[in-house]
Design an enzyme around this catalytic site. Structure first.
Site, PDB file in Angstrom:
ATOM      1  N   ARG A  51       0.879  -1.186   0.000  1.00 39.33           N
ATOM      2  CA  ARG A  51       0.000   0.000   0.000  1.00 39.33           C
ATOM      3  C   ARG A  51       0.904   1.220   0.000  1.00 39.33           C
ATOM      4  O   ARG A  51       1.783   1.345   0.855  1.00 39.33           O
ATOM      5  CB  ARG A  51      -0.892  -0.032   1.247  1.00 39.33           C
ATOM      6  CG  ARG A  51      -1.756   1.203   1.475  1.00 39.33           C
ATOM      7  CD  ARG A  51      -2.821   1.336   0.399  1.00 39.33           C
ATOM      8  NE  ARG A  51      -3.845   2.297   0.767  1.00 39.33           N
ATOM      9  CZ  ARG A  51      -3.723   3.622   0.624  1.00 39.33           C
ATOM     10  NH1 ARG A  51      -2.596   4.136   0.161  1.00 39.33           N
ATOM     11  NH2 ARG A  51      -4.720   4.416   0.956  1.00 39.33           N
ATOM     12  N   GLU A  59     -11.241   5.204  -5.259  1.00 40.59           N
ATOM     13  CA  GLU A  59     -11.647   3.801  -5.310  1.00 40.59           C
ATOM     14  C   GLU A  59     -12.005   3.447  -6.752  1.00 40.59           C
ATOM     15  O   GLU A  59     -12.341   4.315  -7.562  1.00 40.59           O
ATOM     16  CB  GLU A  59     -12.846   3.572  -4.397  1.00 40.59           C
ATOM     17  CG  GLU A  59     -12.564   3.808  -2.927  1.00 40.59           C
ATOM     18  CD  GLU A  59     -11.596   2.794  -2.356  1.00 40.59           C
ATOM     19  OE1 GLU A  59     -11.741   1.583  -2.628  1.00 40.59           O
ATOM     20  OE2 GLU A  59     -10.666   3.209  -1.634  1.00 40.59           O
ATOM     21  N   ARG A  93      -0.989  -5.288   5.312  1.00 39.40           N
ATOM     22  CA  ARG A  93      -0.249  -4.929   4.095  1.00 39.40           C
ATOM     23  C   ARG A  93       0.980  -4.094   4.438  1.00 39.40           C
ATOM     24  O   ARG A  93       0.975  -3.316   5.387  1.00 39.40           O
ATOM     25  CB  ARG A  93      -1.145  -4.127   3.143  1.00 39.40           C
ATOM     26  CG  ARG A  93      -2.364  -4.866   2.650  1.00 39.40           C
ATOM     27  CD  ARG A  93      -3.253  -3.960   1.803  1.00 39.40           C
ATOM     28  NE  ARG A  93      -3.725  -2.807   2.548  1.00 39.40           N
ATOM     29  CZ  ARG A  93      -4.604  -1.914   2.093  1.00 39.40           C
ATOM     30  NH1 ARG A  93      -5.083  -2.061   0.869  1.00 39.40           N
ATOM     31  NH2 ARG A  93      -4.990  -0.901   2.824  1.00 39.40           N
TER      32      ARG A  93
END
Length: 235
Positions: A51, A59, A93
């Protein structure tokens, strides 16, 4: 070299490297989830989802979400990159800074290209001020998502989770029928100072401050984005 000199040399080298960048790895980008999330295959054949630090891209369901993903893909997909690890998020992540072939930094390239917002609530390193200037430059030049009225992805996610994601336009701005989760096309009931991380009500004398460029439809949305209430107007 004496042991004392060697120890001093080792200490100097450790101090020269920021603690957050202590872990660095390289690998080939084998997947692009969206503009700010990718998968890197390391030399040890381990797939790591990364990330991007300090950047929040639209999005996939939002306007410019596909374009941001394509931007990232054009920059690094199938290429070898360098990842400086900054943190691990709540989903497990790796959060990092990705350097593409040729030395360009993907994180800052997205901001400069108008393909994402600086995630002010989480970008706390000294260079974040420079990244903020890149974002502001893209906004002034109406690059990418700044060419339209766009809802920040953290507000979009909140509305989507609460069932208010009735998005009425291709810009990702909710329609009037979205009820309490609707957002103003421009401005908002609350503004956030991107330097101080403090938000103000529209009635506050600081609402239109120079750095108050983050806008929210509700007090809860501002807090969700990591901003703190103003002690003057107490929104």
């Amino acid at each position: 070299m004496t042991m004392r000199l060697f120890a001093m040399f080792l200490l100097t080298m450790l101090l020269a490297v920021p603690a957050w960048a202590a872990q660095v790895f390289e690998g080939k980008v084998v997947g692009i989830s969206d503009g700010d999330t990718l998968t890197v295959l390391t030399d040890q054949k381990q797939q790591i989802k990364v990330r991007l630090y300090g950047v929040d891209c639209p999005e996939t369901k939002q306007a410019y979400g596909t374009r941001a993903r394509q931007f990232t893909s054009d920059k690094v997909f199938g290429k070898r990159v360098r990842v400086e690890v900054a943190d691990t998020d709540r989903y497990g992540r790796t959060v990092g800074i990705v350097t593409a072939p040729g030395g360009s930094v993907l994180n800052s390239d997205l901001l400069a290209g108008g393909m994402g917002w600086l995630y002010t609530a989480y970008c706390k390193k000294p260079f974040c001020r420079d990244w903020k200037k890149l974002e502001e430059g893209a906004r002034i030049a109406h690059k990418g998502l700044w060419a339209d009225a766009a809802v920040p992805p953290w507000e979009f996610r909140k509305a989507d989770r609460s069932g208010g994601g009735n998005w009425g336009s291709v810009q990702g701005v909710p329609s009037a029928s979205s009820g309490k989760n609707s957002y103003a096309v421009s401005g908002g009931s609350y503004s956030g100072n991107t330097d101080s991380g403090i938000f103000h009500a529209s009635t506050c004398r600081y609402y239109n401050c120079k750095r108050c460029t983050a806008h929210f439809s509700s007090r809860e949305a501002a807090i969700q984005a990591g901003y703190r209430p103003c002690k003057v107007c107490r929104p």
